[in-house]
Write a protein that holds these residues in place. Structure first.
Motif, mmCIF file in Angstrom:
data_model
loop_
_atom_site.group_PDB
_atom_site.id
_atom_site.type_symbol
_atom_site.label_atom_id
_atom_site.label_comp_id
_atom_site.label_asym_id
_atom_site.label_seq_id
_atom_site.Cartn_x
_atom_site.Cartn_y
_atom_site.Cartn_z
ATOM 1 N N UNK A 1 40.653 26.627 37.204
ATOM 2 C CA UNK A 1 40.063 27.988 38.782
ATOM 3 C C UNK A 1 41.046 29.111 39.012
ATOM 4 N N UNK A 2 42.594 28.105 39.608
ATOM 5 C CA UNK A 2 43.258 28.206 39.750
ATOM 6 C C UNK A 2 44.235 29.618 38.948
ATOM 7 N N UNK A 3 44.238 29.225 37.814
ATOM 8 C CA UNK A 3 45.388 29.804 36.462
ATOM 9 C C UNK A 3 44.202 31.354 36.971
ATOM 10 N N UNK A 4 42.446 31.218 36.668
ATOM 11 C CA UNK A 4 42.086 32.376 36.684
ATOM 12 C C UNK A 4 42.668 33.041 37.806
ATOM 13 N N UNK A 5 42.100 32.329 38.964
ATOM 14 C CA UNK A 5 42.338 33.742 40.356
ATOM 15 C C UNK A 5 44.243 34.307 40.564
ATOM 16 N N UNK A 6 45.021 33.748 39.566
ATOM 17 C CA UNK A 6 46.660 34.314 39.120
ATOM 18 C C UNK A 6 46.642 35.269 37.893
ATOM 19 N N UNK A 7 45.109 35.596 37.658
ATOM 20 C CA UNK A 7 45.273 36.557 36.119
ATOM 21 C C UNK A 7 45.465 38.180 37.010
ATOM 22 N N UNK A 8 46.491 38.815 36.622
ATOM 23 C CA UNK A 8 46.823 40.462 37.195
ATOM 24 C C UNK A 8 45.863 41.074 36.283
ATOM 25 N N UNK A 9 45.319 42.221 37.769
ATOM 26 C CA UNK A 9 44.340 43.139 37.414
ATOM 27 C C UNK A 9 44.972 44.417 37.369
ATOM 28 N N UNK A 10 44.658 44.839 36.356
ATOM 29 C CA UNK A 10 44.843 45.957 35.662
ATOM 30 C C UNK A 10 43.253 46.127 35.771
ATOM 31 N N UNK A 11 43.426 47.413 36.049
ATOM 32 C CA UNK A 11 41.981 48.964 36.304
ATOM 33 C C UNK A 11 42.105 49.059 35.152
ATOM 34 N N UNK A 12 40.239 48.698 34.480
ATOM 35 C CA UNK A 12 39.370 49.170 32.977
ATOM 36 C C UNK A 12 39.749 50.234 32.544
ATOM 37 N N UNK A 13 39.816 51.559 33.663
ATOM 38 C CA UNK A 13 40.249 53.147 33.166
ATOM 39 C C UNK A 13 41.595 52.838 32.164
ATOM 40 N N UNK A 14 42.678 51.972 32.344
ATOM 41 C CA UNK A 14 43.450 52.316 32.260
ATOM 42 C C UNK A 14 44.582 50.740 31.058
ATOM 43 N N UNK A 15 43.485 50.335 31.117
ATOM 44 C CA UNK A 15 43.317 49.287 29.944
ATOM 45 C C UNK A 15 43.736 49.596 28.370
ATOM 46 N N UNK A 16 44.440 48.998 27.485
ATOM 47 C CA UNK A 16 44.821 49.697 25.841
ATOM 48 C C UNK A 16 44.175 48.911 25.206
ATOM 49 N N UNK A 17 43.642 47.713 25.495
ATOM 50 C CA UNK A 17 42.941 46.942 23.862
ATOM 51 C C UNK A 17 41.897 46.629 23.527
ATOM 52 N N UNK A 18 41.591 47.412 22.464
ATOM 53 C CA UNK A 18 39.431 46.405 22.079
ATOM 54 C C UNK A 18 40.424 45.869 20.753
ATOM 55 N N UNK A 19 39.707 44.462 20.259
ATOM 56 C CA UNK A 19 39.932 43.675 19.725
ATOM 57 C C UNK A 19 38.356 43.502 18.591
ATOM 58 N N UNK A 20 39.093 43.578 16.747
ATOM 59 C CA UNK A 20 37.581 43.169 16.427
ATOM 60 C C UNK A 20 38.785 41.564 15.794
ATOM 61 N N UNK A 21 37.924 41.200 15.863
ATOM 62 C CA UNK A 21 38.215 39.748 15.060
ATOM 63 C C UNK A 21 37.975 38.835 14.363
ATOM 64 N N UNK A 22 37.667 38.280 12.905
ATOM 65 C CA UNK A 22 37.724 37.877 12.261
ATOM 66 C C UNK A 22 37.908 36.614 11.530
#
Length: 315
Positions: A1-22
Motif C-alpha cells: 500500500x505504501x507504493x500506492x500512496x506514493x503515486x504522484x497525483x495529476x489532476x484528471x483534467x490535465x491527464x494526457x493518456x488513453x490506452x487501447x490494448x490488445x
C-alpha cells in the motif's frame, strides 16, 4: 500500500493518456502496472504511467490481474472492455466503464446537477447551453488548428459559414429536446458533407456497422471521447443516467452528452482526413489523442460540467 500512496497525483483534467490494448496481459509488477506481449521467443514488458492516464480500453485477446485493477483504481483510471479497434464497449459497471470505487469524491457537483435535473425546463436550458458550448468550441478549434487549415478546413469558408449560420438561434427557439436533437442531427449531417468535400470521400454514408475507414475512425474516435467524458463524470461524482439530451432510452446517456461537446470539432474532421491518408488505427488514435491535448478537450469537459452543475438553475 505504501507504493500506492506514493503515486504522484495529476489532476484528471490535465491527464494526457488513453490506452487501447490488445493481445496482451495487464499485470502489476514491482509497484507498477505493465502490459506483457509475447513473441515466438521473447516477452516484452511495457510500463503504463497510470498517474497520467484517464482510461484503458482492453480489446481482443487481453487479460488483467486483480492486482493491476487495484492499482489502476487507486490512480482513478477507468477500465473498459471493448471489441477490436476500441469499439464497441462490451462490459463495465456504471453502464459502460469499470469505475474505481471511491467514497471520497465531491458531492457539490452531483447536488448542483440534481437541483435542476428534475425540472424539465431547466434541463432543456442546459441542453441548449451545451449545444452553444459545442459550436463555440468547434469554431475556436477550427479557427486556430494549423493542421486543419492545411486540410482546407477554414471557419470562414462559405459552406462552413452556411452550416453554422443561425445555429444558435435555432437552438434557442427549440421547445423540446426532440427538436434540439433534430437541429443537432442536421448540423452534423452538414459537417459530414463538408468533410466529405474536403477529403474526396464521395461514397460516404454514416453507418456504425460499415467497415470503410471513415466510419471505423468515427466509431473509434467517438469511443475515445466517451472515455474522457466518463472519466470527467466519475471525478465530479455525477452518475451517467442524469442526461439532458440522450437519456430517453440509454441509462448511460450523460456520457454521450458530454462527449458531444468535442466530437464534431475534433473526431469528425480527423476521421475523414485519416481515411483519406489511409492511416492505421493506431496512427489515427495517436492523432486524436494529440488533438485532445492540443485543444484541452478534457479541461473543456470539466469546465463545462462544473459550470452547469453550479449554475444550472441560472444558465
Amino acid at each position: 500500500m505504501d507504493q500506492l500512496s506514493n503515486l504522484k497525483s495529476i489532476l484528471h483534467s490535465k491527464r494526457a493518456n488513453i490506452y487501447y490494448l490488445e493481445m496482451c496481459r495487464v499485470m502489476q509488477k514491482d509497484g507498477r502496472v505493465l502490459y506483457l506481449t509475447e513473441a515466438k521467443e521473447e516477452r516484452f514488458y511495457w510500463n503504463i504511467p497510470i498517474a497520467n492516464t484517464t482510461v484503458i480500453l482492453l480489446g481482443t485477446g487481453t487479460s488483467i490481474t486483480q492486482a493491476a485493477v487495484r492499482m489502476l483504481a487507486s490512480a482513478g483510471v477507468l477500465i473498459g472492455f471493448s471489441g477490436g479497434g476500441g469499439t464497441p464497449l462490451l462490459a463495465g459497471s456504471e453502464i459502460e466503464w469499470l469505475t474505481p470505487q471511491s467514497e471520497y469524491r465531491p458531492t457539490e457537483y452531483v447536488q448542483g446537477w440534481l437541483s435542476f435535473w428534475f425540472d424539465e425546463g431547466k434541463r432543456l436550458r442546459i441542453a441548449k447551453h451545451f449545444q452553444i458550448l459545442r459550436i463555440n468550441y468547434l469554431q475556436s478549434v477550427w479557427c486556430k488548428d494549423k493542421d486543419l487549415k492545411n486540410e482546407r478546413f477554414f471557419v470562414d469558408d462559405e459552406d462552413i459559414i452556411r452550416a453554422l449560420s443561425g445555429y444558435s438561434e435555432k437552438v434557442e427557439r427549440a421547445n423540446t429536446v426532440t427538436e434540439l436533437l433534430l437541429i443537432e442531427a442536421q448540423l452534423t449531417k452538414s459537417l459530414y458533407k463538408i468533410a466529405v468535400n474536403r477529403t474526396q470521400q464521395e461514397n460516404f454514408v454514416r453507418n456504425f456497422d460499415n467497415t470503410d475507414s471513415a466510419n471505423l475512425f468515427l466509431n473509434h474516435g467517438n469511443y475515445l471521447a466517451y472515455g474522457l467524458a466518463a472519466s470527467t463524470l466519475w471525478v465530479l461524482g455525477i452518475p451517467h443516467g442524469f442526461a439532458v439530451m440522450h437519456g430517453k432510452t440509454r441509462r448511460g446517456a450523460l456520457v454521450f452528452d458530454v462527449a458531444d461537446l468535442v466530437k464534431d470539432a475534433l473526431i469528425l474532421p480527423w476521421a475523414f482526413i485519416c481515411a483519406k491518408e489511409k492511416t492505421t488505427e493506431q496512427e489515427f488514435r495517436q492523432q486524436i489523442l494529440q488533438k485532445f491535448t492540443d485543444h484541452k478537450a478534457l479541461d473543456f469537459m470539466f469546465d463545462s460540467i462544473k459550470q452547469a452543475s453550479l449554475r444550472g438553475g441560472t444558465i
